[in-house]
Design a protein around this motif. Structure first.
Motif, PDB file in Angstrom:
ATOM      1  N   GLN A 351     -32.096-105.580 -44.958  1.00  0.00           N
ATOM      2  CA  GLN A 351     -33.396-105.367 -44.960  1.00  0.00           C
ATOM      3  C   GLN A 351     -34.336-106.548 -45.217  1.00  0.00           C
ATOM      4  O   GLN A 351     -35.316-107.153 -44.678  1.00  0.00           O
ATOM      5  N   ALA A 355     -36.620-108.640 -42.632  1.00  0.00           N
ATOM      6  CA  ALA A 355     -38.077-109.096 -42.820  1.00  0.00           C
ATOM      7  C   ALA A 355     -38.506-110.074 -41.847  1.00  0.00           C
ATOM      8  O   ALA A 355     -39.602-110.321 -41.599  1.00  0.00           O
ATOM      9  N   GLN A 358     -39.678-108.973 -38.873  1.00  0.00           N
ATOM     10  CA  GLN A 358     -41.194-108.353 -39.075  1.00  0.00           C
ATOM     11  C   GLN A 358     -42.308-109.463 -39.081  1.00  0.00           C
ATOM     12  O   GLN A 358     -43.256-109.187 -38.534  1.00  0.00           O
TER      13      GLN A 358
END
Length: 630
Positions: A351, A355, A358
């Motif tokens: 994660q 990111a 993202q």
């Protein structure tokens, strides 16, 4: 139930009064950026509606509106709504023959067109229509004595607004009713001639009212708009944004990636094909930059996807069509618990790394809305794995557009979520008998958002509505035990083989598009002994594939097609993806494939929301289809 003040104009006035100082739109002309407040938007709409009214555009006037997404689109749309006129929207790439059909069928009285070049393309045809006036949005002064042609520059000379005009303009809402028609939308015709969909304030306001709570919409949300504003999916998204005082940024396909990073949206609404494009671009960029990092990235995505899948098993967030036994449930949840426990440290690491992806979406994206078509499972899982919350929605023009959605109130993966509030949805067989959970049939729907019928098309209306008032969508699907919807195909697109077997092409096509050298694929084989696929390749990636697997250099599609070894190997790889373990049947394997040397283009083989016009493609390539499958 009849509602007072349930029109788009009432909602527009309420937003103006509540959010005057807030930004409504951001757009660019060349390198210059413009910001528009809700107060400025209100003024622009008032001035344009006044000018159009002076040219005899009144309540009930039918106005053809040929324009792509831009700030003036929304100003014009809201001006027509304020006057009670009926907008008939379409994109600038509309072929002359199609425009002629729509103008004639709709009995349009006025035409608004984006610029002079679009007008010039249709001018000869337009001469045959006795339109009351033609307005060009972007043009110098063009009006001459006795001419019915005007530019916005001609009619917007006076921008002075008097106090009594504001009061009179706002009071105009009293002349509008929720049953009044707002727009006449002609479907893009993926399977044939466009049909006119007349939507009322009531139809559209249902979406404007029901959608915001489902996505927890706030006035500080920022949307990036990329789809054609005239399409009901994008149009509803913009109405929803306006209703809550949000800011919408107008983007383009060319600037979309950069705009995501610059404007840092909290919500984007787009279609499956654009998600596929973003997926391909990210994967290709990583592969070219550093193959080792690309492999690591794929492993991180796989870890994230596996962890999230285990989480869903534990939380009962996977589609369920029949109640499992206690033993099966305990076993599945035990395996999921152990998997989640084992993957947790790797998931946390994944994660942190994901990111960075993202950030490519601006870093603030809390919701990504996908509509206008089914999102392939592999793409749904990939978007979710990188940490973006996807809202998978189902709708159609005839429902203004939303029917169901996997919004914040529903976490059941691989579904389109629950029907919207007070939307009655059922799955029926060919006899119209309601089916149970897990059984595939046609989707029928009833609710406030459903239109009253196709314009001037009695025959189609008789076929499209049941005796008890349900609209027959033509889509095939099934319901889970909890009532979530899963789309399985479209009845009109089902391929029936010579053996009588029915094949849904959409799932096979989305599976084939997982191969990196495939830009697009369309399945063919209706009435044939087997299936074939027309493939639009990414030729650079195809060359890399051939070089890697055959140590050969190819310079053209013809060269690839002439090499039977290459074609056989590619077909074999495709059929490996279509194995029974993934739910495919033996007759869904490909008998043959054919590479095309031309891409599918919007306005020709594709609609404005990038759906494939199967009837156009099959007609265009009929000779090839007949030769390569039997």
């Amino acid at each position: 139930m009849h509602r007072e003040e349930n029109t788009l104009f009432h909602r527009f006035i309420a937003s103006y009064e509540q959010y005057k100082e807030r930004k409504a739109f951001i757009y660019r002309i060349g390198d210059q950026e413009f910001e528009v407040s809700y107060e400025k938007l209100f003024e622009d709409v008032l001035i344009l509606s006044r000018a159009l009214k002076a040219k005899k555009v009144t309540k009930g006037s039918k106005v053809m509106f040929l324009c792509d997404n831009r700030y003036e689109w929304m100003v014009t749309d809201q001006a027509l709504i304020a006057l009670g006129a009926i907008g008939i929207p379409r994109g600038c790439d509309t072929p002359t023959q199609e425009l002629e059909f729509i103008l004639s069928h709709s009995s349009a009285e006025f035409l608004i067109i984006e610029n002079e070049s679009v007008y010039a393309r249709h001018e000869a045809m337009l001469d045959s229509f006795k339109l009351k006036a033609i307005f060009i949005v972007e043009a110098p002064k063009v009006h001459s004595l006795l001419s019915n042609l005007y530019s916005y520059n001609d009619i917007l000379k006076d921008r002075t607004i008097h106090a009594d005009e504001v009061e009179a303009f706002i009071k105009g809402k009293e002349a509008l009713d929720e049953e009044d028609p707002v727009t006449l939308i002609y479907t893009s015709g993926t399977t044939g001639t466009p049909k006119g969909v007349m939507l009322s304030h009531k139809n559209i306001m249902y979406n404007v009212r029901e959608i915001p709570p489902l996505i927890a919409l706030q006035s500080d949300d920022v949307w990036v708009s990329i789809l054609p504003s005239w399409h009901i999916f994008e149009r509803a998204a913009e109405y929803v944004a306006l209703s809550r005082g949000c800011c919408t940024v107008y983007s383009t396909i060319k600037t979309f990636a950069a705009d995501l990073e610059q404007y840092k949206p909290t919500i984007v609404a787009t279609v499956p094909r654009l998600w596929e494009s973003m997926y391909t671009r990210i994967m290709t960029t990583l592969e070219k930059k550093d193959p080792k990092k690309a492999k690591l990235f794929n492993k991180l995505v796989a870890i994230s996807a596996a962890y999230r899948h285990a989480n869903r098993v534990l939380n009962d967030e996977l589609p369920c069509y029949q109640k499992p036994s206690l033993m099966f449930t305990c076993k599945a949840k035990t395996i999921a618990f152990v998997t989640r426990l084992a993957l947790y440290p790797l998931y946390v690491f994944a994660q942190k790394k994901l990111a960075l992806v993202q950030e490519k979406f601006g870093g603030r994206l809390r919701l990504a809305v996908s509509g206008g078509g089914a999102l392939p499972d592999f793409l749904d899982a990939w978007i979710d794995a990188i940490g973006i919350r996807i809202v998978n929605a189902y709708g159609m023009s005839e429902c203004a557009p939303t029917i169901a959605g996997r919004a914040l109130q529903c976490n059941t993966f691989s579904t389109l979520g629950l029907p919207l509030y007070n939307t009655h949805l059922k799955i029926v067989n060919k006899m119209g008998v309601m089916l149970g959970a897990g059984e595939v049939g046609e989707i029928w729907v009833k609710g406030e958002q459903v239109f009253n019928g196709y314009y001037k098309n009695t025959e189609e209306n008789v076929k499209s509505f049941s005796e008890d008032g349900f609209f027959k969508t033509g889509d095939l699907g099934k319901l889970t035990l909890k009532g979530e919807l899963v789309i399985t195909g479209r009845s009109k697109e089902i391929i029936v083989l010579a053996s009588g077997e029915n094949v849904d092409p959409s799932r096979i096509e989305s599976t084939l598009s997982m191969l990196p050298f495939i830009t697009d694929a369309i399945l063919v084989g209706h009435t044939k002994k087997g299936l074939g696929a027309l493939i639009v390749p990414d030729f650079e990636k195809l060359k890399e594939y051939v070089a890697l697997n055959f140590n050969k250099a190819v310079h053209s599609i013809e060269q690839v097609m002439e090499d039977k070894q290459i074609v056989s190997k590619i077909k074999s790889e495709m059929n490996e993806l279509l194995h029974q373990g993934q739910g495919f049947k033996p007759f869904e394997k490909l008998q043959n494939i054919h590479f095309l040397d031309q891409e599918f283009t919007v306005g020709e083989e594709l609609t404005n929301t990038f759906k494939k016009k199967r009837h156009v493609i099959e007609k265009k390539y009929k000779e090839i289809i007949d030769k390569f499958i039997h």
